[in-house]
Design a protein around this motif. Structure first.
Motif, PDB file in Angstrom:
ATOM      1  N   LYS A 100      -4.046   6.561  11.214  1.00  0.00           N
ATOM      2  CA  LYS A 100      -4.273   7.658  10.263  1.00  0.00           C
ATOM      3  C   LYS A 100      -2.960   8.392  10.064  1.00  0.00           C
ATOM      4  O   LYS A 100      -2.305   8.826  11.004  1.00  0.00           O
ATOM      5  CB  LYS A 100      -5.366   8.598  10.767  1.00  0.00           C
ATOM      6  CG  LYS A 100      -5.124   9.211  12.153  1.00  0.00           C
ATOM      7  CD  LYS A 100      -6.253  10.147  12.516  1.00  0.00           C
ATOM      8  CE  LYS A 100      -6.017  10.766  13.897  1.00  0.00           C
ATOM      9  NZ  LYS A 100      -7.106  11.713  14.268  1.00  0.00           N
ATOM     10  N   SER A 110      -4.977  -2.891   4.121  1.00  0.00           N
ATOM     11  CA  SER A 110      -5.557  -1.887   3.227  1.00  0.00           C
ATOM     12  C   SER A 110      -5.022  -0.516   3.579  1.00  0.00           C
ATOM     13  O   SER A 110      -4.760  -0.207   4.756  1.00  0.00           O
ATOM     14  CB  SER A 110      -7.088  -1.873   3.325  1.00  0.00           C
ATOM     15  OG  SER A 110      -7.629  -3.127   2.988  1.00  0.00           O
ATOM     16  N   THR A 111      -4.831   0.317   2.548  1.00  0.00           N
ATOM     17  CA  THR A 111      -4.464   1.722   2.747  1.00  0.00           C
ATOM     18  C   THR A 111      -5.375   2.590   1.881  1.00  0.00           C
ATOM     19  O   THR A 111      -5.734   2.215   0.765  1.00  0.00           O
ATOM     20  CB  THR A 111      -2.990   1.971   2.360  1.00  0.00           C
ATOM     21  OG1 THR A 111      -2.788   1.627   0.977  1.00  0.00           O
ATOM     22  CG2 THR A 111      -2.049   1.140   3.218  1.00  0.00           C
ATOM     23  N   TYR A 112      -5.752   3.758   2.427  1.00  0.00           N
ATOM     24  CA  TYR A 112      -6.640   4.686   1.731  1.00  0.00           C
ATOM     25  C   TYR A 112      -6.010   6.071   1.761  1.00  0.00           C
ATOM     26  O   TYR A 112      -5.515   6.525   2.806  1.00  0.00           O
ATOM     27  CB  TYR A 112      -8.019   4.751   2.406  1.00  0.00           C
ATOM     28  CG  TYR A 112      -8.692   3.414   2.590  1.00  0.00           C
ATOM     29  CD1 TYR A 112      -9.603   2.940   1.657  1.00  0.00           C
ATOM     30  CD2 TYR A 112      -8.417   2.615   3.704  1.00  0.00           C
ATOM     31  CE1 TYR A 112     -10.235   1.710   1.827  1.00  0.00           C
ATOM     32  CE2 TYR A 112      -9.032   1.382   3.872  1.00  0.00           C
ATOM     33  CZ  TYR A 112      -9.938   0.933   2.929  1.00  0.00           C
ATOM     34  OH  TYR A 112     -10.550  -0.280   3.107  1.00  0.00           O
ATOM     35  N   GLN A 113      -6.003   6.751   0.631  1.00  0.00           N
ATOM     36  CA  GLN A 113      -5.598   8.156   0.543  1.00  0.00           C
ATOM     37  C   GLN A 113      -6.807   8.959   0.073  1.00  0.00           C
ATOM     38  O   GLN A 113      -7.443   8.617  -0.938  1.00  0.00           O
ATOM     39  CB  GLN A 113      -4.429   8.338  -0.435  1.00  0.00           C
ATOM     40  CG  GLN A 113      -3.079   7.952   0.152  1.00  0.00           C
ATOM     41  CD  GLN A 113      -1.931   8.345  -0.762  1.00  0.00           C
ATOM     42  OE1 GLN A 113      -2.130   8.552  -1.957  1.00  0.00           O
ATOM     43  NE2 GLN A 113      -0.753   8.473  -0.205  1.00  0.00           N
ATOM     44  N   LEU A 161       5.329   1.078  10.411  1.00  0.00           N
ATOM     45  CA  LEU A 161       4.724   2.194   9.684  1.00  0.00           C
ATOM     46  C   LEU A 161       5.712   3.343   9.642  1.00  0.00           C
ATOM     47  O   LEU A 161       6.439   3.593  10.616  1.00  0.00           O
ATOM     48  CB  LEU A 161       3.418   2.641  10.359  1.00  0.00           C
ATOM     49  CG  LEU A 161       2.341   1.563  10.558  1.00  0.00           C
ATOM     50  CD1 LEU A 161       1.168   2.143  11.326  1.00  0.00           C
ATOM     51  CD2 LEU A 161       1.865   1.030   9.220  1.00  0.00           C
ATOM     52  N   ILE A 212       2.753  -0.208   4.532  1.00  0.00           N
ATOM     53  CA  ILE A 212       2.695  -1.001   5.759  1.00  0.00           C
ATOM     54  C   ILE A 212       3.651  -2.173   5.563  1.00  0.00           C
ATOM     55  O   ILE A 212       3.401  -3.048   4.736  1.00  0.00           O
ATOM     56  CB  ILE A 212       1.270  -1.511   6.042  1.00  0.00           C
ATOM     57  CG1 ILE A 212       0.288  -0.349   6.190  1.00  0.00           C
ATOM     58  CG2 ILE A 212       1.256  -2.374   7.295  1.00  0.00           C
ATOM     59  CD1 ILE A 212      -1.155  -0.798   6.380  1.00  0.00           C
ATOM     60  N   GLN A 255      -4.730   3.598   7.312  1.00  0.00           N
ATOM     61  CA  GLN A 255      -4.065   2.306   7.163  1.00  0.00           C
ATOM     62  C   GLN A 255      -4.788   1.286   8.050  1.00  0.00           C
ATOM     63  O   GLN A 255      -5.046   1.560   9.233  1.00  0.00           O
ATOM     64  CB  GLN A 255      -2.592   2.399   7.567  1.00  0.00           C
ATOM     65  CG  GLN A 255      -1.784   3.315   6.645  1.00  0.00           C
ATOM     66  CD  GLN A 255      -0.458   3.695   7.262  1.00  0.00           C
ATOM     67  OE1 GLN A 255      -0.426   4.335   8.306  1.00  0.00           O
ATOM     68  NE2 GLN A 255       0.629   3.316   6.618  1.00  0.00           N
ATOM     69  N   GLN A 256      -5.096   0.137   7.480  1.00  0.00           N
ATOM     70  CA  GLN A 256      -5.909  -0.856   8.187  1.00  0.00           C
ATOM     71  C   GLN A 256      -5.297  -2.246   8.069  1.00  0.00           C
ATOM     72  O   GLN A 256      -4.826  -2.646   6.995  1.00  0.00           O
ATOM     73  CB  GLN A 256      -7.336  -0.884   7.625  1.00  0.00           C
ATOM     74  CG  GLN A 256      -8.244  -1.909   8.296  1.00  0.00           C
ATOM     75  CD  GLN A 256      -9.546  -2.100   7.561  1.00  0.00           C
ATOM     76  OE1 GLN A 256      -9.547  -2.372   6.363  1.00  0.00           O
ATOM     77  NE2 GLN A 256     -10.659  -1.923   8.259  1.00  0.00           N
ATOM     78  N   GLY A 293       0.791  -1.222   0.000  1.00  0.00           N
ATOM     79  CA  GLY A 293       0.000   0.000   0.000  1.00  0.00           C
ATOM     80  C   GLY A 293       0.822   1.269   0.000  1.00  0.00           C
ATOM     81  O   GLY A 293       2.050   1.258  -0.074  1.00  0.00           O
ATOM     82  N   ASP A 294       0.098   2.416   0.097  1.00  0.00           N
ATOM     83  CA  ASP A 294       0.707   3.742   0.108  1.00  0.00           C
ATOM     84  C   ASP A 294      -0.188   4.673   0.926  1.00  0.00           C
ATOM     85  O   ASP A 294      -1.340   4.905   0.525  1.00  0.00           O
ATOM     86  CB  ASP A 294       0.852   4.268  -1.330  1.00  0.00           C
ATOM     87  CG  ASP A 294       1.587   5.601  -1.370  1.00  0.00           C
ATOM     88  OD1 ASP A 294       2.320   5.890  -0.403  1.00  0.00           O
ATOM     89  OD2 ASP A 294       1.407   6.336  -2.349  1.00  0.00           O
TER      90      ASP A 294
END
Length: 544
Positions: A507, A432-435, A539, A387, A513-514, A383-384
């Motif tokens: 966060k 999972s990662t979310y931006q 992280l 992780i 980041q999950q 991810g970005d």
């Protein structure tokens, strides 16, 4: 003309300045302590058909490469962003330069930027810091699978069983050979032929040859003339033979007895005085023994028997031999099977006493969680923002865009999800990662935890028990941990399974980041897997 030249140079330079730099060079910090790790990152942005080769050096300038991380690949707008990280260190203080590295893209060389870093001493106050002795070397817990040990034990047991069977068969074959001979002369003749086929004296085993040769003669005399030839000395045997020939009225010439005595004395010299007869002497001794046996057999008084009785006795004898063969064959198999069972049970009890019953049972039955725990683990960054995590298997990219609500997807700029297993499996892990599109979007970890719980419930989780607490990584990044149990209907057995889950949320950089994992409750191996996974989480700490 000068004006045209200036315009031409200007147009040629515009594309150069407009092009994006093919290789980006990043580092987590330019100042560090002695022995601490500098993380150097090289990034390239290429199309999907390009071939990129990153260097694999052992040193970068004066800094040692202690680790080369796996290359991470991220798909953005139809292009690949390749990320290669290196762990560097130095054990002397001072200022150092990380030189530029060569990166080959489609057989064309590009160079990264050089970076200046500083390594500082670590101040040690012996008045405040208590000193400790050096610890002994600790044995690392082996993570390799032990299956080969059990396969080796099974193969060894099989080999031992075959060896026992072969030895028993060989021993009983010798007994059967002694039993199937009709007369002592037939037995002696066959044994002499077998002795010659062995070619013992030709191989230099003269002592063994004479020992077997005289044993054949002694056995014949003992069985046919009924005197204790095997336990007698040479002198006692010759004296007993003379007395038996007079008693049985056997017509024996002095030459026959003298030849037998000569060969027996020769054998005594070979066995006890290490005498070595010549080849022709060995051949003559064998011929003498053969003539002695034949002469003795002819000299024995004839026994008159009824022909019908002989035929009946022969039939009964053959039946007895066949019955004995059948019994001995069954006995061989019984001994071999009993030996293998005994050794197998002994080995099994040894492993149970050493490793424990549960461990041995789970190994033999190939418990899936135990195989995961003892397999080859993988370290990678997903991810970005990345992780870095260690898992028993490689996590594969999955698409969650269809399972998330549309109003939530409207705020997401980029999303990367990786998982091992299926949501319906007994062990599952997802990273999972979310931006988000706007950096100003405030990420509420508690609200995000509620959404994660709701997502599990939408996938079939029931009766969820939810507990929450703060969670801090070794890098000092604070997040939220959710854990508990839930039940789920097993579609195969149509029964309810109880599972234990853990969710980590962080966060950073205007994103989320999950880490989610769950497994069957009470699975000791899965508990060890979960602890090892969560303890490996790294992280990147950002300044927000």
């Amino acid at each position: 003309m000068k004006r045209y030249i200036y315009l031409l140079v200007l147009f040629c330079c515009i594309p150069v300045f407009a092009q994006q730099k093919p290789v980006q060079t990043l580092i987590n910090t330019t100042k560090n302590k002695i022995g601490a790790e500098f993380k150097l990152t090289l990034k390239t942005n290429v199309d999907t058909v390009s071939k990129v080769v990153f260097p694999s050096p052992k040193n970068m300038g004066a800094l040692e490469v202690i680790k080369t991380y796996p290359t991470d690949t991220i798909l953005k707008n139809g292009r690949y962003e390749l990320i290669q990280k290196y762990g560097l260190t130095q054990f002397d203080s001072g200022s150092y330069t990380i030189p530029s590295s060569k990166i080959r893209i489609n057989n064309q060389l590009y160079y990264s930027d050089s970076i200046q870093v500083e390594v500082a001493n670590v101040a040690v106050d012996t008045l405040k810091q208590k000193m400790y002795d050096i610890k002994d070397i600790a044995t690392a817990e082996s993570q390799k699978a032990n299956g080969w040990k059990y396969l080796l034990a099974i193969a060894l047991l099989a080999a031992i069983g075959c060896l026992v069977y072969w030895l028993v068969k060989k021993q009983q074959k010798k007994k059967i050979e002694h039993e199937v001979y009709k007369t002592p002369i037939e037995k002696a003749t066959n044994l002499l032929n077998t002795l010659e086929q062995k070619a013992l004296w030709q191989k230099g085993e003269i002592k063994n040859y004479y020992s077997e040769l005289t044993d054949i003669a002694r056995n014949y005399i003992e069985e046919a003339i009924e005197i204790p030839a095997m336990e007698s000395t040479t002198a006692e045997l010759i004296q007993g033979l003379r007395e038996a020939s007079q008693k049985k009225k056997m017509a024996l010439t002095p030459e026959i007895i003298e030849n037998l005595e000569r060969v027996l004395k020769q054998a005594d010299l070979v066995k006890f005085a290490k005498s070595k007869p010549l080849d022709f002497e060995i051949t003559e001794d064998k011929n003498k023994i053969q003539r002695v046996i034949v002469t003795l057999d002819k000299a024995l008084p004839a026994v008159v028997e009824n022909q019908e009785d002989n035929l009946l006795n022969e039939v009964q004898r053959q039946k007895q031999i066949a019955l004995q063969l059948q019994k001995k064959r069954k006995k061989r198999w019984a001994i071999a099977v009993a030996s293998v069972l005994f050794l197998g049970l002994t080995t099994l009890f040894y492993f149970i006493a050493t490793l424990g019953f549960t461990n041995v049972k789970d190994t033999l039955l190939r418990h899936p969680s135990k195989e995961l725990l003892e397999g080859q683990w993988i370290q990678s960054t997903y991810g970005d923002p990345g992780i870095h995590i260690e898992t028993p298997k490689v996590l594969k990219r999955i698409d969650l865009t269809k399972s998330l609500p549309k109003n939530g997807m409207a705020l997401v700029k980029e999303m990367h999800s990786f998982a091992y297993g299926n949501i319906s499996d007994s062990f599952y892990i997802m990273v999972s990662t979310y931006q988000y599109k706007q950096d100003s979007v405030s990420v509420d970890l508690k609200k995000s935890m509620e959404l994660s719980i709701q997502a599990l419930e939408s996938q079939g989780a029931q009766n969820m028990l939810v507990k929450q607490e703060t969670y801090d990584t070794p890098e000092g990044i604070s997040g939220l941990k959710g854990y508990g149990t839930f039940s789920r209907i097993n579609t195969i057995t149509n029964s309810s399974d109880k599972l234990y889950y853990e969710i980590l949320l962080f966060k950073q950089e205007g994103g989320l980041q999950q880490i989610l994992l769950f497994h069957e409750e009470g699975d000791a191996y899965a508990n060890q897997i979960a602890d090892r996974i969560l303890n490996s989480v790294e992280l990147k700490k950002t300044n927000q």
